[in-house]
Design a protein around this motif. Structure first.
Motif, PDB file in Angstrom:
ATOM      1  N   ILE A 196      -6.191  11.342  -2.768  1.00  0.00           N
ATOM      2  CA  ILE A 196      -5.878   9.921  -2.933  1.00  0.00           C
ATOM      3  C   ILE A 196      -6.888   9.157  -2.092  1.00  0.00           C
ATOM      4  O   ILE A 196      -6.989   9.382  -0.881  1.00  0.00           O
ATOM      5  CB  ILE A 196      -4.443   9.594  -2.470  1.00  0.00           C
ATOM      6  CG1 ILE A 196      -3.421  10.338  -3.314  1.00  0.00           C
ATOM      7  CG2 ILE A 196      -4.199   8.078  -2.516  1.00  0.00           C
ATOM      8  CD1 ILE A 196      -1.990  10.227  -2.807  1.00  0.00           C
TER       9      ILE A 196
ATOM     10  N   VAL B 213       0.843  -1.201   0.000  1.00  0.00           N
ATOM     11  CA  VAL B 213       0.000   0.000   0.000  1.00  0.00           C
ATOM     12  C   VAL B 213       0.877   1.250   0.000  1.00  0.00           C
ATOM     13  O   VAL B 213       0.624   2.198  -0.748  1.00  0.00           O
ATOM     14  CB  VAL B 213      -0.966  -0.004   1.209  1.00  0.00           C
ATOM     15  CG1 VAL B 213      -1.743   1.313   1.281  1.00  0.00           C
ATOM     16  CG2 VAL B 213      -1.916  -1.181   1.135  1.00  0.00           C
ATOM     17  N   TYR B 214       1.938   1.239   0.780  1.00  0.00           N
ATOM     18  CA  TYR B 214       2.809   2.407   0.869  1.00  0.00           C
ATOM     19  C   TYR B 214       3.512   2.694  -0.458  1.00  0.00           C
ATOM     20  O   TYR B 214       3.624   3.847  -0.879  1.00  0.00           O
ATOM     21  CB  TYR B 214       3.826   2.253   2.002  1.00  0.00           C
ATOM     22  CG  TYR B 214       4.534   3.544   2.303  1.00  0.00           C
ATOM     23  CD1 TYR B 214       3.919   4.518   3.086  1.00  0.00           C
ATOM     24  CD2 TYR B 214       5.786   3.810   1.782  1.00  0.00           C
ATOM     25  CE1 TYR B 214       4.545   5.721   3.345  1.00  0.00           C
ATOM     26  CE2 TYR B 214       6.423   5.014   2.035  1.00  0.00           C
ATOM     27  CZ  TYR B 214       5.802   5.966   2.817  1.00  0.00           C
ATOM     28  OH  TYR B 214       6.425   7.170   3.063  1.00  0.00           O
TER      29      TYR B 214
ATOM     30  N   VAL C 267      -4.910  12.247   1.696  1.00  0.00           N
ATOM     31  CA  VAL C 267      -5.211  10.821   1.643  1.00  0.00           C
ATOM     32  C   VAL C 267      -6.438  10.539   2.500  1.00  0.00           C
ATOM     33  O   VAL C 267      -6.467  10.847   3.697  1.00  0.00           O
ATOM     34  CB  VAL C 267      -4.021   9.965   2.129  1.00  0.00           C
ATOM     35  CG1 VAL C 267      -4.374   8.480   2.064  1.00  0.00           C
ATOM     36  CG2 VAL C 267      -2.783  10.260   1.299  1.00  0.00           C
TER      37      VAL C 267
ATOM     38  N   ILE D 222       0.061   7.426   6.600  1.00  0.00           N
ATOM     39  CA  ILE D 222      -0.259   8.241   5.423  1.00  0.00           C
ATOM     40  C   ILE D 222      -1.657   8.849   5.389  1.00  0.00           C
ATOM     41  O   ILE D 222      -1.901   9.788   4.634  1.00  0.00           O
ATOM     42  CB  ILE D 222      -0.036   7.444   4.111  1.00  0.00           C
ATOM     43  CG1 ILE D 222      -1.047   6.301   3.979  1.00  0.00           C
ATOM     44  CG2 ILE D 222       1.393   6.959   4.010  1.00  0.00           C
ATOM     45  CD1 ILE D 222      -1.004   5.601   2.624  1.00  0.00           C
ATOM     46  N   VAL D 223      -2.594   8.345   6.171  1.00  0.00           N
ATOM     47  CA  VAL D 223      -3.994   8.780   6.049  1.00  0.00           C
ATOM     48  C   VAL D 223      -4.228  10.103   6.773  1.00  0.00           C
ATOM     49  O   VAL D 223      -3.854  10.265   7.935  1.00  0.00           O
ATOM     50  CB  VAL D 223      -4.944   7.684   6.571  1.00  0.00           C
ATOM     51  CG1 VAL D 223      -6.379   8.206   6.680  1.00  0.00           C
ATOM     52  CG2 VAL D 223      -4.897   6.466   5.655  1.00  0.00           C
TER      53      VAL D 223
ATOM     54  N   LYS E 194       1.613  10.191  -4.857  1.00  0.00           N
ATOM     55  CA  LYS E 194       1.506  11.356  -3.960  1.00  0.00           C
ATOM     56  C   LYS E 194       2.182  12.592  -4.562  1.00  0.00           C
ATOM     57  O   LYS E 194       3.104  12.497  -5.368  1.00  0.00           O
ATOM     58  CB  LYS E 194       2.113  11.045  -2.599  1.00  0.00           C
ATOM     59  CG  LYS E 194       3.624  10.990  -2.593  1.00  0.00           C
ATOM     60  CD  LYS E 194       4.172  10.829  -1.203  1.00  0.00           C
ATOM     61  CE  LYS E 194       5.704  10.821  -1.293  1.00  0.00           C
ATOM     62  NZ  LYS E 194       6.344  11.041  -0.060  1.00  0.00           N
TER      63      LYS E 194
ATOM     64  N   TYR F  68      -9.032   7.517   3.668  1.00  0.00           N
ATOM     65  CA  TYR F  68      -9.265   6.083   3.800  1.00  0.00           C
ATOM     66  C   TYR F  68     -10.760   5.871   3.942  1.00  0.00           C
ATOM     67  O   TYR F  68     -11.403   6.444   4.822  1.00  0.00           O
ATOM     68  CB  TYR F  68      -8.510   5.543   5.010  1.00  0.00           C
ATOM     69  CG  TYR F  68      -8.678   4.066   5.257  1.00  0.00           C
ATOM     70  CD1 TYR F  68      -8.619   3.142   4.221  1.00  0.00           C
ATOM     71  CD2 TYR F  68      -8.868   3.582   6.539  1.00  0.00           C
ATOM     72  CE1 TYR F  68      -8.757   1.782   4.448  1.00  0.00           C
ATOM     73  CE2 TYR F  68      -9.000   2.218   6.784  1.00  0.00           C
ATOM     74  CZ  TYR F  68      -8.941   1.332   5.737  1.00  0.00           C
ATOM     75  OH  TYR F  68      -9.075  -0.020   5.975  1.00  0.00           O
TER      76      TYR F  68
ATOM     77  N   LEU G 168      -7.988   5.738  -0.516  1.00  0.00           N
ATOM     78  CA  LEU G 168      -7.411   4.470  -0.106  1.00  0.00           C
ATOM     79  C   LEU G 168      -8.555   3.535   0.273  1.00  0.00           C
ATOM     80  O   LEU G 168      -9.368   3.855   1.142  1.00  0.00           O
ATOM     81  CB  LEU G 168      -6.469   4.708   1.078  1.00  0.00           C
ATOM     82  CG  LEU G 168      -5.685   3.548   1.613  1.00  0.00           C
ATOM     83  CD1 LEU G 168      -4.810   2.921   0.535  1.00  0.00           C
ATOM     84  CD2 LEU G 168      -4.845   3.990   2.808  1.00  0.00           C
TER      85      LEU G 168
ATOM     86  N   SER H 258      -1.245  16.329  -1.847  1.00  0.00           N
ATOM     87  CA  SER H 258      -2.118  15.168  -1.690  1.00  0.00           C
ATOM     88  C   SER H 258      -2.813  15.149  -0.327  1.00  0.00           C
ATOM     89  O   SER H 258      -2.198  15.430   0.697  1.00  0.00           O
ATOM     90  CB  SER H 258      -1.316  13.869  -1.838  1.00  0.00           C
ATOM     91  OG  SER H 258      -0.808  13.738  -3.136  1.00  0.00           O
TER      92      SER H 258
ATOM     93  N   TYR I 185       1.031   4.323  -2.729  1.00  0.00           N
ATOM     94  CA  TYR I 185       0.863   5.713  -2.284  1.00  0.00           C
ATOM     95  C   TYR I 185       2.025   6.579  -2.760  1.00  0.00           C
ATOM     96  O   TYR I 185       1.817   7.662  -3.324  1.00  0.00           O
ATOM     97  CB  TYR I 185       0.744   5.741  -0.757  1.00  0.00           C
ATOM     98  CG  TYR I 185       1.105   7.045  -0.114  1.00  0.00           C
ATOM     99  CD1 TYR I 185       0.244   8.142  -0.178  1.00  0.00           C
ATOM    100  CD2 TYR I 185       2.308   7.193   0.574  1.00  0.00           C
ATOM    101  CE1 TYR I 185       0.587   9.343   0.420  1.00  0.00           C
ATOM    102  CE2 TYR I 185       2.646   8.391   1.169  1.00  0.00           C
ATOM    103  CZ  TYR I 185       1.788   9.464   1.096  1.00  0.00           C
ATOM    104  OH  TYR I 185       2.113  10.652   1.683  1.00  0.00           O
ATOM    105  N   GLU I 186       3.242   6.124  -2.553  1.00  0.00           N
ATOM    106  CA  GLU I 186       4.417   6.897  -2.956  1.00  0.00           C
ATOM    107  C   GLU I 186       4.454   7.155  -4.461  1.00  0.00           C
ATOM    108  O   GLU I 186       4.966   8.177  -4.902  1.00  0.00           O
ATOM    109  CB  GLU I 186       5.700   6.190  -2.524  1.00  0.00           C
ATOM    110  CG  GLU I 186       6.012   6.412  -1.063  1.00  0.00           C
ATOM    111  CD  GLU I 186       7.437   6.021  -0.723  1.00  0.00           C
ATOM    112  OE1 GLU I 186       7.891   4.949  -1.153  1.00  0.00           O
ATOM    113  OE2 GLU I 186       8.080   6.822  -0.018  1.00  0.00           O
TER     114      GLU I 186
END
Length: 139
Positions: A47, A8-9, A22, A64-65, A16, A24, A49, A20, A12-13
């Protein structure tokens, strides 16, 4: 099954930007409403998720969220349908998608809750007639 944090990371990277936000899609999130939709429409880059079945490893969520959003109090198999709901509701506010007048006159806009009944032709359908006031031709 829980989605692995490294997978998932990395995803995301790869997408992003410095702007961005994020989100969820999660049953634990705040329930989506029209005010939140308007706020999200002003974001530069969103983004979304989406978990599936049991969701995503909490460590990547913590990392990240920015916000968790729910579309209601019921269980789905994944976050894909809630993501589509967010995309559809937010995109209506993107310039050029709808006219400004259409957005302002819609349900839940400017304190309006629901729209009035809608009618079209034919004048009579299965024994039910269009309301008489709609048939008058006087201004």
């Amino acid at each position: 099954m829980v989605m692995m944090p490294d997978v998932v990371y990395r995803a995301y990277e790869s997408v992003k930007t410095e702007n961005s936000k994020v989100i969820y899609l999660s049953p634990q999130g705040k329930t989506l409403n029209q005010a939140k939709v308007k706020t999200l429409s002003k974001e530069k880059h969103i983004i979304l998720l989406c978990g599936h079945y049991e969701g995503i490893d909490q460590r990547v969520i913590d990392e990240i969220v920015d916000e968790e959003i729910s579309i209601g109090d019921y269980v789905l198999t994944g976050g894909e349908i809630p993501a589509m709901v967010v995309i559809d509701t937010v995109s209506r506010y993107v310039e050029g998608v709808l006219s400004k007048e259409s957005i302002e006159e819609e349900s839940f806009s400017n304190g309006n809750l629901l729209e009035y009944p809608q009618y079209t032709r034919p004048e009579e359908f299965h024994g039910m007639k269009v309301p008489e006031v709609l048939l008058s031709r006087t201004p």
